[in-house]
Design a protein around this motif. Sequence first.
Motif, PDB file in Angstrom:
ATOM      1  N   ALA A 130       0.837  -1.213   0.000  1.00 40.18           N
ATOM      2  CA  ALA A 130       0.000   0.000   0.000  1.00 40.18           C
ATOM      3  C   ALA A 130       0.868   1.258   0.000  1.00 40.18           C
ATOM      4  CB  ALA A 130      -0.927  -0.004   1.212  1.00 40.18           C
ATOM      5  N   GLY A 131       0.537   2.177  -0.931  1.00 44.15           N
ATOM      6  CA  GLY A 131       1.276   3.431  -1.041  1.00 44.15           C
ATOM      7  C   GLY A 131       2.423   3.361  -2.024  1.00 44.15           C
ATOM      8  N   ARG A 132       2.775   2.148  -2.477  1.00 42.55           N
ATOM      9  CA  ARG A 132       3.874   1.993  -3.437  1.00 42.55           C
ATOM     10  C   ARG A 132       3.358   1.297  -4.690  1.00 42.55           C
ATOM     11  NH1 ARG A 132       6.352   0.258   1.374  1.00 42.55           N
ATOM     12  NH2 ARG A 132       6.171  -1.911   0.700  1.00 42.55           N
ATOM     13  N   PRO A 133       3.824   1.705  -5.872  1.00 39.51           N
ATOM     14  CA  PRO A 133       3.337   1.077  -7.110  1.00 39.51           C
ATOM     15  C   PRO A 133       3.899  -0.325  -7.296  1.00 39.51           C
ATOM     16  CG  PRO A 133       5.032   2.701  -7.604  1.00 39.51           C
ATOM     17  CD  PRO A 133       4.749   2.818  -6.138  1.00 39.51           C
ATOM     18  N   VAL A 134       3.071  -1.195  -7.824  1.00 44.06           N
ATOM     19  CA  VAL A 134       3.500  -2.544  -8.178  1.00 44.06           C
ATOM     20  C   VAL A 134       3.460  -2.638  -9.702  1.00 44.06           C
ATOM     21  CG1 VAL A 134       3.101  -5.016  -7.895  1.00 44.06           C
ATOM     22  CG2 VAL A 134       2.487  -3.432  -6.047  1.00 44.06           C
ATOM     23  N   PRO A 135       4.595  -2.934 -10.361  1.00 44.41           N
ATOM     24  CA  PRO A 135       4.615  -2.985 -11.834  1.00 44.41           C
ATOM     25  C   PRO A 135       3.632  -4.009 -12.388  1.00 44.41           C
ATOM     26  CG  PRO A 135       6.849  -2.973 -10.930  1.00 44.41           C
ATOM     27  CD  PRO A 135       5.925  -3.170  -9.768  1.00 44.41           C
ATOM     28  N   THR A 136       3.098  -3.683 -13.537  1.00 38.00           N
ATOM     29  CA  THR A 136       2.126  -4.571 -14.178  1.00 38.00           C
ATOM     30  C   THR A 136       2.734  -5.942 -14.445  1.00 38.00           C
ATOM     31  OG1 THR A 136       1.056  -2.672 -15.233  1.00 38.00           O
ATOM     32  CG2 THR A 136       0.613  -4.835 -16.175  1.00 38.00           C
ATOM     33  N   ALA A 137       3.996  -5.974 -14.860  1.00 40.28           N
ATOM     34  CA  ALA A 137       4.639  -7.256 -15.160  1.00 40.28           C
ATOM     35  C   ALA A 137       4.693  -8.146 -13.908  1.00 40.28           C
ATOM     36  CB  ALA A 137       6.049  -7.017 -15.699  1.00 40.28           C
ATOM     37  N   ARG A 138       4.954  -7.548 -12.744  1.00 40.09           N
ATOM     38  CA  ARG A 138       5.003  -8.351 -11.517  1.00 40.09           C
ATOM     39  C   ARG A 138       3.608  -8.840 -11.149  1.00 40.09           C
ATOM     40  NH1 ARG A 138       7.207 -10.096  -6.957  1.00 40.09           N
ATOM     41  NH2 ARG A 138       6.209  -9.694  -4.936  1.00 40.09           N
ATOM     42  N   LEU A 139       2.603  -7.984 -11.293  1.00 44.05           N
ATOM     43  CA  LEU A 139       1.236  -8.401 -10.994  1.00 44.05           C
ATOM     44  C   LEU A 139       0.829  -9.588 -11.860  1.00 44.05           C
ATOM     45  CD1 LEU A 139      -0.470  -4.895 -10.703  1.00 44.05           C
ATOM     46  CD2 LEU A 139       0.005  -6.481  -8.827  1.00 44.05           C
ATOM     47  N   ALA A 140       1.147  -9.502 -13.155  1.00 39.89           N
ATOM     48  CA  ALA A 140       0.784 -10.589 -14.063  1.00 39.89           C
ATOM     49  C   ALA A 140       1.541 -11.868 -13.702  1.00 39.89           C
ATOM     50  CB  ALA A 140       1.092 -10.183 -15.501  1.00 39.89           C
ATOM     51  N   ASP A 141       2.816 -11.722 -13.366  1.00 42.37           N
ATOM     52  CA  ASP A 141       3.630 -12.885 -13.001  1.00 42.37           C
ATOM     53  C   ASP A 141       3.072 -13.582 -11.767  1.00 42.37           C
ATOM     54  OD1 ASP A 141       6.120 -14.500 -13.240  1.00 42.37           O
ATOM     55  OD2 ASP A 141       6.522 -13.568 -11.288  1.00 42.37           O
ATOM     56  N   LEU A 142       2.627 -12.786 -10.780  1.00 37.82           N
ATOM     57  CA  LEU A 142       2.099 -13.362  -9.541  1.00 37.82           C
ATOM     58  C   LEU A 142       0.730 -13.995  -9.759  1.00 37.82           C
ATOM     59  CD1 LEU A 142       3.145 -10.555  -7.023  1.00 37.82           C
ATOM     60  CD2 LEU A 142       4.022 -12.891  -7.060  1.00 37.82           C
ATOM     61  N   LEU A 143      -0.135 -13.306 -10.472  1.00 40.51           N
ATOM     62  CA  LEU A 143      -1.504 -13.803 -10.626  1.00 40.51           C
ATOM     63  C   LEU A 143      -1.576 -15.056 -11.488  1.00 40.51           C
ATOM     64  CD1 LEU A 143      -3.605 -10.523 -11.006  1.00 40.51           C
ATOM     65  CD2 LEU A 143      -3.382 -11.984  -9.014  1.00 40.51           C
ATOM     66  N   TRP A 144      -0.671 -15.169 -12.472  1.00 45.02           N
ATOM     67  CA  TRP A 144      -0.710 -16.341 -13.361  1.00 45.02           C
ATOM     68  C   TRP A 144       0.483 -17.258 -13.124  1.00 45.02           C
ATOM     69  CZ3 TRP A 144      -2.870 -11.696 -15.161  1.00 45.02           C
ATOM     70  CH2 TRP A 144      -4.210 -11.786 -15.548  1.00 45.02           C
TER      71      TRP A 144
END
Length: 446
Positions: free
Chosen positions: A37-51
């Motif tokens: 919270a309060g810090r950006p999470v890169p889209t590439a990391r989000l995709a890597d974690l979710l899939w």
Amino acid sequence: MDFTLLGPFEAHHEGVRVPLGRRRQERCLLAILLLDAGRPVPTARLADLLWNGAPPAAARSTLHTYVGRMRAALRPYGVTVETRHDGYAIDGSGHTVDVREFLDLVGQAAVTGDPGEQLRCHDRALALWRGPLLDGLADEALRDRLGGRLAELRLTTLEQRAETQLAMGLHERVLADLTPLAAELPGRERLVAAQMTALYRAGRQTEALELYRTTRRHLVTELGIEPGPALTTLHDRILAADPRLDRPPSPLYAVRVRGQWLPWTIGGHPALEFCNTYAGWHRSPAVPGSDWLRRYDTLAVWAGHHDLADDTQVDRLLKEAAARPDEAAAALDRARAFRTALYACLTDPADTRAFRAVAAVAQDAARSAVLTLAPDGLAQWRLAPGAGLDLPAHAVARTAADLLTTPRRLTLRACPSPDCGWLFLDESGRRRWCSLATCGGGDRVV
């Protein structure tokens, strides 16, 4: 909103649970953003974690859709999801996240030298854990990637809390806290050492030795290693019934009264003794174990030791504290807050805020005071039972008020050594340093 991630993932607004969507991946996305919270999470990391390391070609557009629905669901509660560079971030203000609370409390415990405050921080931090991180939402692989550091920090906090409890003589609490975890964490040698020490102090030497054998068998069989030197040495000391293991080391400049360690009398007045510690005031935040005011029982016995309560009153206070531990803990917190204000008031006459805090407690004490006739024929003020568990602090407040209203207040000195700060009365007008050579000043005369 209040978000809980240390256990089942839930959100509440003003005490009412808020649904977080039906899609598991959308809930996982929100949880990942809340962890940072309060810090950006890169889209590439989000995709890597979710899939799980194999995002589909449409991962970015799918994430954009998830975020749109998330924004619409959270907007009524004042929670915003921002687009930052090539990623997303949950606004870090206006809501609480239990992970952040946990990290803050562990950080507070790390910088305080007061074992009592350290223990309170650790208790509050560990109480936030209601199960594994994102229980029922994240699988083991995702949980390991997201919360490995948190899980390790929780175990380290358990170890530090147990060691603090042992240093404070609370081996019963160590057993209550660690016994349910023994089977889960056979390889945590610090936890095993704390539990073995607690068992030994509880008179259960055989169980302590059996715990060592069980732990050694696990380490040799599962990991192919022998226990470390700390655990091995502890085992040998228990075998030899080393008397130094029976209790934590006694503090310097202390006396034992009714089973409690109390600091030596050096200040010349109960209000000053209440403020002083084993190692002086200035050193207290930096020296673990320097503060004597860590348990309500100690406070009650201290009041009797300084004739602020008679034996009957002390016995009653100890029984009430045992019967109502939560109320005793609250009374101890009030006494500690009063002591902080009293020290500030005594050392800085210009601190009007501290004076008002002391005056408020003294006025409360005056309302429950009664004038009694002592066996020697002299009258004396005593606090009635109506003062309850606040009786020791109220008794100190009465003596402090008496000191503040007499010329003796002008003879008050604080040892100027940066390693001390003990308070004492100097009616001779010749001394600057306290009477004990704990700070190098000794009985120096100026």
